[in-house]
Design an enzyme around this catalytic site. Structure first.
Site, PDB file in Angstrom:
ATOM      1  N   ALA A 186      40.376  34.595  43.675  1.00  0.00           N
ATOM      2  CA  ALA A 186      39.972  35.063  45.007  1.00  0.00           C
ATOM      3  C   ALA A 186      38.462  34.900  45.225  1.00  0.00           C
ATOM      4  O   ALA A 186      37.733  34.480  44.337  1.00  0.00           O
ATOM      5  CB  ALA A 186      40.396  36.512  45.178  1.00  0.00           C
ATOM      6  N   HIS A 187      38.017  35.273  46.396  1.00  0.00           N
ATOM      7  CA  HIS A 187      36.614  35.072  46.766  1.00  0.00           C
ATOM      8  C   HIS A 187      35.652  35.919  45.934  1.00  0.00           C
ATOM      9  O   HIS A 187      35.939  37.034  45.582  1.00  0.00           O
ATOM     10  CB  HIS A 187      36.357  35.300  48.252  1.00  0.00           C
ATOM     11  CG  HIS A 187      36.907  36.546  48.841  1.00  0.00           C
ATOM     12  ND1 HIS A 187      36.940  36.758  50.195  1.00  0.00           N
ATOM     13  CD2 HIS A 187      37.472  37.650  48.287  1.00  0.00           C
ATOM     14  CE1 HIS A 187      37.485  37.928  50.428  1.00  0.00           C
ATOM     15  NE2 HIS A 187      37.810  38.483  49.305  1.00  0.00           N
ATOM     16  N   ASN A 188      34.516  35.296  45.642  1.00  0.00           N
ATOM     17  CA  ASN A 188      33.405  35.967  44.967  1.00  0.00           C
ATOM     18  C   ASN A 188      33.688  36.379  43.535  1.00  0.00           C
ATOM     19  O   ASN A 188      32.970  37.191  42.950  1.00  0.00           O
ATOM     20  CB  ASN A 188      32.934  37.181  45.789  1.00  0.00           C
ATOM     21  CG  ASN A 188      32.372  36.749  47.126  1.00  0.00           C
ATOM     22  OD1 ASN A 188      33.059  36.775  48.134  1.00  0.00           O
ATOM     23  ND2 ASN A 188      31.136  36.295  47.116  1.00  0.00           N
TER      24      ASN A 188
END
Lengths: 313, 313, 313
Positions: C223-225
């Site tokens: 997922a993001h980050n």
């Protein structure tokens, strides 16, 4: 070759045709020994040379060259690079049968063969030396790697990938993971259907095999060197780790998993979400994680539920 | 038709427009009966003909032709092949609105319609008769099968597949799985976003529906004939089996699962990894597998932990 | 800008260069405050303006403009749209190094840079401003979004998607989910291998980072980050939620999961199917869900098994 993988070779440096397991290697092949599990294979190997820890050189049959190292699995990994497929790109014309419909945006490696009445849709890629049978339907944006063989009347849905590299690495002393180039292939027998976004990896050495009439749902993971029997059902988001085997008419429920190097007998059923950690006898239904017979798993859940509710009183 | 599916038909062989469920079939349609669950539908059907076990022919309304067989589900599967979509390939020009940007490497089936200000990126495939609305953004290498309808302001990320065949097979007496051709379609309503590598299957008969404003994360499995309400959130690697329904603003956590033919009420929350095996009342949070109210599941884990630790003393 | 996101701005409407977190924003940037967790960051921010609930305006440093609203997260989401990437399509030529092989069916955004001896296979898409290093092998039908940076000697298998939007939405009072446009990017360091059908999302703000030498198996969700250290192994069908961190040489087993905003220390091992819900100390092996030390989890299963079997006597 020894120089390229950073080894000194006792006994000379023969030219090598392929890398194979101890069991399968012949007099022109290189092999490797990295686990005592395979000690019997070592003593019986017909390989030209074997990469191994020097302590085991005495177990080699006469005439087999010992390539001694204290990290045989890493050296084996380095050696696989010498046999890795070399990817060309460009525009190739496949050899196609009669009655096929090939979308103009499909792409082909060299020496691809396609049978009769097969449909290859937009954006499909089929790699070098792959063979596709008759009456197949390959949906858009499927990727089929080099040397994959697909039988007759197979259907592959969009986004699926057949023959990508298995997940194989040898970790060196510094914690770096050295790629074991995946030199095997994939065989898909007749009447197989593969859903969308499925990943079926090629064998490390040898083949990954999907048996005749097996049906695979979406987002399923099939690791390297798995052998699946006839008429199995593998439901969505299930996954199998490397080298496991399914007997015929086995069912893997949705989101289930099978660990590596196991064998599930004919007509085994793994319920949805079951996680198989041991070889299983066929003809029965298993569930839970670690998977046990489904009735036992249900009783375990019931016992835990009752203990929890009693506690509240 | 009877000949093609290997049946003898009592009462003549009408020409058939479509295959539908007992409930939806009209006087030009074929239907089938394979489970006593549907006995009321059988008695009320308006179908032209019904494939069924001869024991139930007496329950048919007058004038409906009985197509008798001892394996009605297999015969139904064979019959679906007569209505299967016929894939053409080749270069088609879609009917596009104003202000669109269509990448030259995108491919289209025949009769595709695209609204205004929509972006279709590289390698996208959109099948026959599909309709895409206004202001959509279809990222590279998305595959959208024939007859899919997508509303306005939808975003679909790369690798996703919309409208591939649902996982439907009828198993014959020899253990062979006969494909039930998936004749339904997919409807994606307005303001839906679909992550990467998502699989949304078309209906077997009828539609798979994703409600307005629903947001789907990556690697999610949506099986055939699922109906998802408005503003649902389906987090990564979740999966739903066929014909289940989600009420509005339902949340399925990451790696959760919902079995087939269930219904989750409005505002249901399934925690990450929850596995739903029963229809659930809305407005509550559930977790664990089999999923129960989340507080109960937490207490169950705590009880098991305490029993385990006490044991060590 | 205030008008576009439906706000009245006290203190004027400066022109804004970017949206950043409170910590990272500088004197030309907009930021937002939506959780008391970040109250210290609020008091120290150097942003030009901050979207926040009016109750917190007093905590802002002098000179920072307060953009007051009772739904700051929704207004932030609306503001991100002003900075969203604008997708062009069309035929661009990348800037390529020496010795590359680029398949003619690959597609490129504008200003793509590719190093030496890299192979880009059929149907690959590489978006605007992306940079690919030397000696990479990008297999067919991979999608690499704009601004992604990939190091040297990386391998990406078919169907994988790098840099698609993270799953970020702000829910308004009516239950509608407003897209938080994902303005960050993805950085893949040297010697990374990514399996087939993997999804790696771009950062919401800032970067998703895959550390040097990390190897990712098929069908994995990142997922993001997320920030992944060096030489990690992420096995098939594992998933990680947003903003979590893996130390170096961490292993995530097959079908395991890691919740959001957690940190796993160096040399952590999560067994297959483990579900991590807390930050974990490195150098140990964990399993089960919620994940605990693997020995404890095994004892828990054994206790439950014994209780169940005793009950039957």
């Amino acid at each position: 070759m020894c120089e390229k993988i950073g080894m000194e070779c006792s006994g000379g440096d023969k030219s090598i045709a392929a890398i194979k397991t101890l069991k399968e290697a012949g007099p022109e092949d290189l092999s490797f020994f990295h686990s005592e599990k395979y000690i019997d294979d070592l003593a019986a190997t017909r390989a030209a040379a074997v990469i191994l820890d020097g302590r085991y050189s005495g177990s080699l049959p006469e005439g087999v060259v010992a390539l001694e190292t204290d990290e045989p699995y890493v050296k084996f990994a380095l050696a696989t690079a010498l046999f890795a497929h070399r990817f060309e790109t460009g525009v190739n014309k496949p050899d196609i049968g009669e009655g096929c419909r090939i979308d103009p945006s499909a792409s082909f490696g060299s020496n691809v063969k396609i049978g009769d009445n097969t449909v290859i849709m937009a954006g499909v890629y089929i790699g070098d030396n792959a063979v596709i049978g008759n009456d197949c339907l390959i949906h858009p944006n499927v990727s089929i790697y080099h040397e994959t063989r697909i039988g007759d009347r197979c259907i592959v849905h969009s986004g699926s990938v057949i023959g990508a590299d298995g997940y194989g690495f040898a970790t060196d002393k510094t914690g770096r993971h050295i790629k074991i180039h995946q030199i095997g292939d994939v065989v898909i027998e007749d009447d197989v259907e593969i859903g969308s976004n499925v990943s079926i990896d090629r064998g490390a050495l040898g083949s990954t095999i999907i048996g005749r009439g097996t049906k695979i749902d979406n987002l399923v993971q099939i690791a390297h060197n798995i052998v699946i029997g006839e008429n199995c059902l593998i439901v969505a988001q299930a996954g199998m780790a490397g080298s496991s085997r399914l007997g015929r008419n086995t069912v893997l429920g949705a989101q289930s998993g099978v660990a590596g190097h196991l064998s599930l007998g004919d007509f085994t059923v793994v319920a949805a979400r079951g996680g198989v950690t041991k070889t299983l006898e066929g003809g029965r239904t298993y569930g839970g994680f670690p998977a046990v017979e489904i009735g036992l798993w249900r009783r375990m859940q019931a016992v835990l539920m009752r203990l929890t509710k009693n506690k509240g009183r």
